[in-house]
Design an enzyme around this catalytic site. Sequence first.
Site, PDB file in Angstrom:
ATOM      1  N   ARG A 186       1.223   7.047  -5.926  1.00 47.74           N
ATOM      2  CA  ARG A 186       0.038   7.316  -5.104  1.00 47.74           C
ATOM      3  C   ARG A 186       0.343   8.422  -4.093  1.00 47.74           C
ATOM      4  O   ARG A 186      -0.490   9.265  -3.807  1.00 47.74           O
ATOM      5  CB  ARG A 186      -0.420   6.038  -4.398  1.00 47.74           C
ATOM      6  CG  ARG A 186      -1.057   5.020  -5.326  1.00 47.74           C
ATOM      7  CD  ARG A 186      -1.245   3.673  -4.646  1.00 47.74           C
ATOM      8  NE  ARG A 186      -2.195   3.735  -3.539  1.00 47.74           N
ATOM      9  CZ  ARG A 186      -2.419   2.731  -2.697  1.00 47.74           C
ATOM     10  NH1 ARG A 186      -1.734   1.586  -2.827  1.00 47.74           N
ATOM     11  NH2 ARG A 186      -3.308   2.864  -1.725  1.00 47.74           N
ATOM     12  N   CYS A 246      -0.532   4.060   5.282  1.00 45.66           N
ATOM     13  CA  CYS A 246      -0.516   3.490   3.922  1.00 45.66           C
ATOM     14  C   CYS A 246      -1.906   3.721   3.338  1.00 45.66           C
ATOM     15  O   CYS A 246      -2.484   4.785   3.505  1.00 45.66           O
ATOM     16  CB  CYS A 246      -0.111   2.017   3.937  1.00 45.66           C
ATOM     17  SG  CYS A 246      -1.172   0.939   4.932  1.00 45.66           S
TER      18      CYS A 246
END
Length: 295
Positions: A186, A246
């Site tokens: 990611r 995050c």
Amino acid sequence: MAAQTRALVSAQWLADAVKSNLVRSNIRVLDSSWYLKKTKRDPKAEFAEKHIPGALFFDIDECSDRSSDLDHMLPTPSDFSRYVGDLGIGNDTHVIVYDTSPFGSYSAPRVWWMFRLFGHSSVSVLDGGMKNWLASSYPLASETFKPEPREFKASMNQSWVKSYEDVLENIRTAQVQVVDARSAGRFRGTEPEPRDDILPGHFPGAISMPFTSFMDDSGKQLGREDLSRLFREAGVNLEQPFWVSCGSGVTACHVVLAAHLLGHPGPCIYDGSWSEWFKRAPPELIISEGEGKKV
């Protein structure tokens, strides 16, 4: 007691507390499980079916800024006080948080951090979570109880929370290290984001430290030597301040917990994290090996 509270407690320690009937008196256990919608898990329903005896459910989405269009942004101090007070938590309560993630821990560090952010240092994470509780064959319960509400006075450390504007300015000045706790894929932009309206990637200067790297195969936290090695290999200087991001401010708290165990006074959390950054940042501030953000 509060100042000396351990950040981690073992399943054995908690099982002894349950057996000694301490859990409903001066200890409050919270199942703080939260999962992305794509997992199709219902943590409240799972809690109703089975949980650690004496536990109550802490809903990260409910205890948040409900007016925000971003997921579970931090609540106000008064809303946090009201929410945890209704769980029977006072300023003298030792809070133990856990979740039911197959990783061993997923969302529990977020709630651990929230309590500390709002001035409550007497909070611990159950090391290895429900995964280790089950592995040790400790008892489970399905019954719940309604606690007597208590007064909780929150005092927020606003300096621990960073905004989009803070990160934007830091990209310009490069004054503070910023860690990203999402998976390496990611981060690079080679794996999809779990939210349909967000593409993967990272902002300039971010350092990849996937949250799963802080736990061993059993789900327990790594020891100090291994944690130190992770930060060292990532190039993060624990003698200096740093911030953490995050997907939406949840798994970033694993990095905070690891740094806390190594004596760091307190990394800061970018609460909006990648969910906010991707929506607001210009394409040139989205670094990705994938398609990136279109103008």
